[in-house]
Scaffold this motif. Structure first.
Motif, PDB file in Angstrom:
ATOM      1  N   THR A 212       0.836  -1.210   0.000  1.00 56.39           N
ATOM      2  CA  THR A 212       0.000   0.000   0.000  1.00 56.39           C
ATOM      3  C   THR A 212       0.864   1.251   0.000  1.00 56.39           C
ATOM      4  N   ALA A 213       1.898   1.249   0.833  1.00 56.19           N
ATOM      5  CA  ALA A 213       2.802   2.405   0.882  1.00 56.19           C
ATOM      6  C   ALA A 213       3.499   2.610  -0.457  1.00 56.19           C
ATOM      7  N   VAL A 214       3.931   1.511  -1.094  1.00 56.49           N
ATOM      8  CA  VAL A 214       4.623   1.619  -2.382  1.00 56.49           C
ATOM      9  C   VAL A 214       3.681   2.136  -3.466  1.00 56.49           C
ATOM     10  N   LEU A 215       2.430   1.649  -3.443  1.00 57.19           N
ATOM     11  CA  LEU A 215       1.460   2.101  -4.439  1.00 57.19           C
ATOM     12  C   LEU A 215       1.237   3.606  -4.347  1.00 57.19           C
ATOM     13  N   PHE A 216       1.098   4.110  -3.118  1.00 55.66           N
ATOM     14  CA  PHE A 216       0.932   5.554  -2.953  1.00 55.66           C
ATOM     15  C   PHE A 216       2.192   6.300  -3.372  1.00 55.66           C
ATOM     16  N   HIS A 217       3.350   5.701  -3.193  1.00 54.16           N
ATOM     17  CA  HIS A 217       4.603   6.329  -3.605  1.00 54.16           C
ATOM     18  C   HIS A 217       4.656   6.481  -5.132  1.00 54.16           C
ATOM     19  N   TYR A 218       4.211   5.461  -5.833  1.00 57.66           N
ATOM     20  CA  TYR A 218       4.248   5.522  -7.296  1.00 57.66           C
ATOM     21  C   TYR A 218       3.218   6.511  -7.842  1.00 57.66           C
ATOM     22  N   ASN A 219       1.962   6.381  -7.388  1.00 56.90           N
ATOM     23  CA  ASN A 219       0.913   7.271  -7.888  1.00 56.90           C
ATOM     24  C   ASN A 219      -0.254   7.231  -6.909  1.00 56.90           C
ATOM     25  N   ALA A 220      -0.385   8.305  -6.111  1.00 61.30           N
ATOM     26  CA  ALA A 220      -1.401   8.331  -5.063  1.00 61.30           C
ATOM     27  C   ALA A 220      -2.804   8.274  -5.657  1.00 61.30           C
ATOM     28  N   GLU A 221      -3.046   9.007  -6.760  1.00 51.78           N
ATOM     29  CA  GLU A 221      -4.382   9.048  -7.362  1.00 51.78           C
ATOM     30  C   GLU A 221      -4.813   7.667  -7.824  1.00 51.78           C
ATOM     31  N   SER A 334       2.160  10.679 -17.870  1.00 57.15           N
ATOM     32  CA  SER A 334       2.288  10.914 -16.424  1.00 57.15           C
ATOM     33  C   SER A 334       2.772   9.685 -15.672  1.00 57.15           C
ATOM     34  N   LEU A 335       2.946   8.560 -16.384  1.00 59.18           N
ATOM     35  CA  LEU A 335       3.386   7.317 -15.758  1.00 59.18           C
ATOM     36  C   LEU A 335       4.228   6.552 -16.764  1.00 59.18           C
ATOM     37  N   THR A 336       5.357   6.009 -16.324  1.00 65.62           N
ATOM     38  CA  THR A 336       6.215   5.248 -17.244  1.00 65.62           C
ATOM     39  C   THR A 336       5.728   3.804 -17.342  1.00 65.62           C
ATOM     40  N   ILE A 337       6.190   3.135 -18.404  1.00 65.23           N
ATOM     41  CA  ILE A 337       5.826   1.721 -18.569  1.00 65.23           C
ATOM     42  C   ILE A 337       6.370   0.880 -17.413  1.00 65.23           C
ATOM     43  N   GLY A 338       7.581   1.158 -16.998  1.00 61.11           N
ATOM     44  CA  GLY A 338       8.181   0.430 -15.871  1.00 61.11           C
ATOM     45  C   GLY A 338       7.392   0.636 -14.600  1.00 61.11           C
ATOM     46  N   GLU A 339       6.953   1.890 -14.351  1.00 57.68           N
ATOM     47  CA  GLU A 339       6.167   2.166 -13.147  1.00 57.68           C
ATOM     48  C   GLU A 339       4.814   1.459 -13.198  1.00 57.68           C
ATOM     49  N   LEU A 340       4.185   1.427 -14.390  1.00 55.58           N
ATOM     50  CA  LEU A 340       2.911   0.721 -14.513  1.00 55.58           C
ATOM     51  C   LEU A 340       3.108  -0.781 -14.285  1.00 55.58           C
ATOM     52  N   SER A 341       4.191  -1.315 -14.861  1.00 51.22           N
ATOM     53  CA  SER A 341       4.475  -2.738 -14.653  1.00 51.22           C
ATOM     54  C   SER A 341       4.669  -3.043 -13.170  1.00 51.22           C
TER      55      SER A 341
END
Length: 647
Positions: A212-221, A334-341
């Motif tokens: 949960t913490a990591v998900l908010f770190h990547y993209n809170a929305e 607003s989001l990279t492919i690596g971040e989405l992966s």
């Protein structure tokens, strides 16, 4: 769970650790000592062992009776093992979540950025994390396994000790199979929870927090939208499952206890079952019992079949929403492919624990139901126990007094009422009367297997309730109608009440009751192992072994409960000759079915109509022409028909 955050296999996807130890004592085999090459290792092992208690401590039914089992207290009593297991859980969980992060770096900075050194570094780090995760998993399994083994070992001893304290009335009302269930499947359910369940729960719960913490770190929305779509339906589904599982697993524990009870009864009575051709009917009856257990399992299976796939559907719908929303963000830049992966893998890691927690909650419910059953046993206090102010009984002469004694097994249904009886030191008193009149009850009251409902029983002026049970029973020898022989050797059984007896003392008891022939023809003499319950010796020899056991204990008072009722004439004569040796100079109460045994007593009492209706010597009672004389005439006529005059 894998290094990718779930669903792809891994080091410990819900496996159970199993730690057990089996050992045998008292099997009659000589101990030759620890081999020299193993002595150092044994010494190290003993130095790490917790204190198990002094085997020479005297047994007191007052001490440590009752008290509920609390899993938290069981674990808190072993802080080092608990802390080591907790640290291993934290390390393992953190290492498991490194994979998606390294994957994101490899994609965004290595592949997309065409930077080979970063790609190689991410790959090497990934492999290192995998290896370290394996080490952490092994350490966690070892520590949690040791914690479970230590905890349940002490719990088993606690249950066994409590069963040893329980009074006879407990075992007359509770089925043996139900009691065995407390020591077997109930404790095993708790061991499974402690050994693997708690560790897995910690890993999965901590995984959800970290993810949960990591998900908010990547993209809170994106994290908020995804979690709002998933968490509420999962919460409602989990609340329903909890209520249904509480009911289902309680029903399951009751059903398995009933199944064990029926199995135990059928095995113990197998000879009677065979003799009366009850096999088919017993199979039908057991089928009903097993069917109830199957129905309980079907119920828990149905609720799991709803909860498991239901939570999967919720998770997959969340993944679909993430793919759509995250894909739009990638297209907008607003989001990279690596971040989405990484986001997809981390979200998968968030839902994978839900599947694990379903199984863990099932395991928890089973253990919770088992703890409830164990607590019911442990909080059942023995009805007969030493008073806190009880004092040891000094050496007695053997005077017994029943002072206005009343006793009832069931409230309002007395078996004995206002009984008064005095037995002089060294006197042998035989109790005769019809079946169910209360003869054996008198014997059980003397040994404090039960306490009188009213009145009191005195030994040399001491109220039995004012002296410790251990000191009382040390001076009373009991020979039951069906002597119980334990697994072990002839010597083990003869010296059962006095294990420190010397060989000379054991042989003296053997000669006193006429068992030398049996011992000498046995292949290993006194060290000959007996079959289960003494099936390798005859009924008469089992009774003689019980008499030798009582003789070796050197009691001041002897209680014999129909000791010759099940024997043939030849065996009865051998046992009666041994009785003469055992009773010499001792106070004795003989519960006699055969009047030939009663006639050997100094005094005979006739028990009927809730009390003692006649008392006197054989000749005096025959001359009185009362109830005993009627019994004697009936017995004499029966004997004369079996052995006619002139035969």
């Amino acid at each position: 769970m894998s290094m990718f955050g779930g669903g792809f296999g891994g080091f410990n996807a819900g496996g159970h650790s199993s730690v057990g130890a089996a050992g045998k004592k008292g099997n009659g085999l000589p101990f030759s000592g620890i081999p020299t090459e193993l002595a150092e290792g044994v010494a190290k092992l003993e130095s790490r062992e917790p204190e198990h208690g002094d085997p020479d401590v005297s047994f007191d039914p007052v001490a440590d009776r009752g008290g509920r089992v609390a899993i938290v207290r069981l674990l808190a009593g072993r802080p080092r093992l608990l802390i080591a297991a907790a640290v291993a859980v934290v390390v393992e969980t953190l290492l498991l979540q490194v994979g998606p992060f390294l994957l994101q770096i490899g994609i965004d900075h290595g592949i997309t950025g065409r930077n080979m050194p970063i790609l190689i570094a991410a790959t090497v780090a990934f492999v290192a994390a995998v290896l370290l995760t394996g080490v952490a998993t092994a350490a966690r399994m070892r520590q949690s396994g040791k914690l479970a083994a230590s905890t349940t070992r002490d719990l088993r001893i606690r249950i066994f000790a409590h069963l040893q304290r329980m009074s006879l009335d407990y075992y007359t009302t509770e089925k043996a199979g139900v009691t065995m269930t407390r020591m077997t499947s109930d404790v095993e359910a708790l061991q499974s929870l402690i050994g693997d369940g708690f560790a897995q729960f910690g890993i999965q719960a901590l995984t959800m927090v970290v993810v949960t913490a990591v998900l908010f770190h990547y993209n809170a929305e994106l994290a908020i939208i995804t979690l709002l779509l998933v968490v509420p339906p999962l919460l409602l589904l989990s609340l329903w499952f909890r209520r249904a599982a509480d009911k289902g697993y309680e029903r399951q524990r009751d059903a398995i206890a009933t199944m064990f009870a029926d199995l135990s009864e059928s095995l113990n009575g197998v000879r009677v079952v065979t003799a009366h051709n009850r096999q088919d009917r017993n199979i039908v009856a057991h089928r009903e019992v097993v069917g109830a257990y199957r129905d309980a399992n079907d119920f828990t299976g149905r609720i799991n079949a709803i909860y498991g796939p239901g939570s999967s559907v919720v998770g997959l719908l969340g993944m679909a929403a993430l793919l759509f929303l995250g894909g739009r963000m990638v297209l907008r830049g607003s989001l990279t492919i690596g971040e989405l992966s990484a986001f997809v893998l981390y979200l998968n890691a968030f839902f994978a624990p839900v599947q694990q927690l379903v199984q863990l909650y099932t395991q928890y419910q089973q253990a919770r139901a088992a703890v409830g059953k164990i607590n019911t046993l442990l909080t059942t206090a023995p009805s007969v126990r030493s008073a806190p102010q009880a004092t040891p009984l000094p050496s007695v002469r053997g005077e017994l007094v029943f002072d206005d004694v009343t006793f009832e097994y069931l409230p309002g249904r007395p078996v004995l009422s206002h009984v008064n009886l005095r037995i002089e030191p060294g006197e042998t008193v035989a109790c005769v009367g019809p079946t169910g009149a209360g003869k054996s009850t008198l014997a059980k009251l003397v040994t404090r297997l039960y306490d009188p409902t009213g009145g009191r029983i005195l030994i040399d002026g001491h109220d039995l309730r004012d002296i410790t049970l251990e000191s009382l029973r040390a001076q009373i020898g009991v020979v039951p109608q069906e002597p119980f022989l334990f697994a072990g050797t002839l010597r083990d059984n003869i010296a059962f009440a006095r294990p420190d007896a010397t060989d000379a003392q054991v042989w003296a008891a053997v000669d006193a009751v006429g068992l030398r022939e049996l011992v000498e023809r046995s292949p290993d003499g006194l060290l000959t192992a007996l079959h289960e319950r003494g099936q390798s010796v005859s009924s008469g020899e089992r009774q003689l072994l019980a008499l030798a056991r009582a003789f070796l204990a050197e009691p001041r008072v002897v209680v014999l409960d129909e000791a010759t009722s099940s024997l043939d004439l030849r065996s009865e004569l051998r046992v009666e000759a041994a009785l003469d040796q055992l009773l010499e100079g001792r106070t004795a109460i003989l519960v006699a079915h055969r009047l030939s045994t009663a006639m050997r007593a100094d005094r005979i009492i006739v028990v009927d109509d809730l009390g003692i209706i006649e008392s006197g010597s054989h000749a005096a009672l025959v001359a009185a022409d009362g109830r005993y004389a009627e019994m004697y005439r009936t017995w004499s006529s029966g004997v004369s028909r079996v052995v006619p005059d002139g035969s």
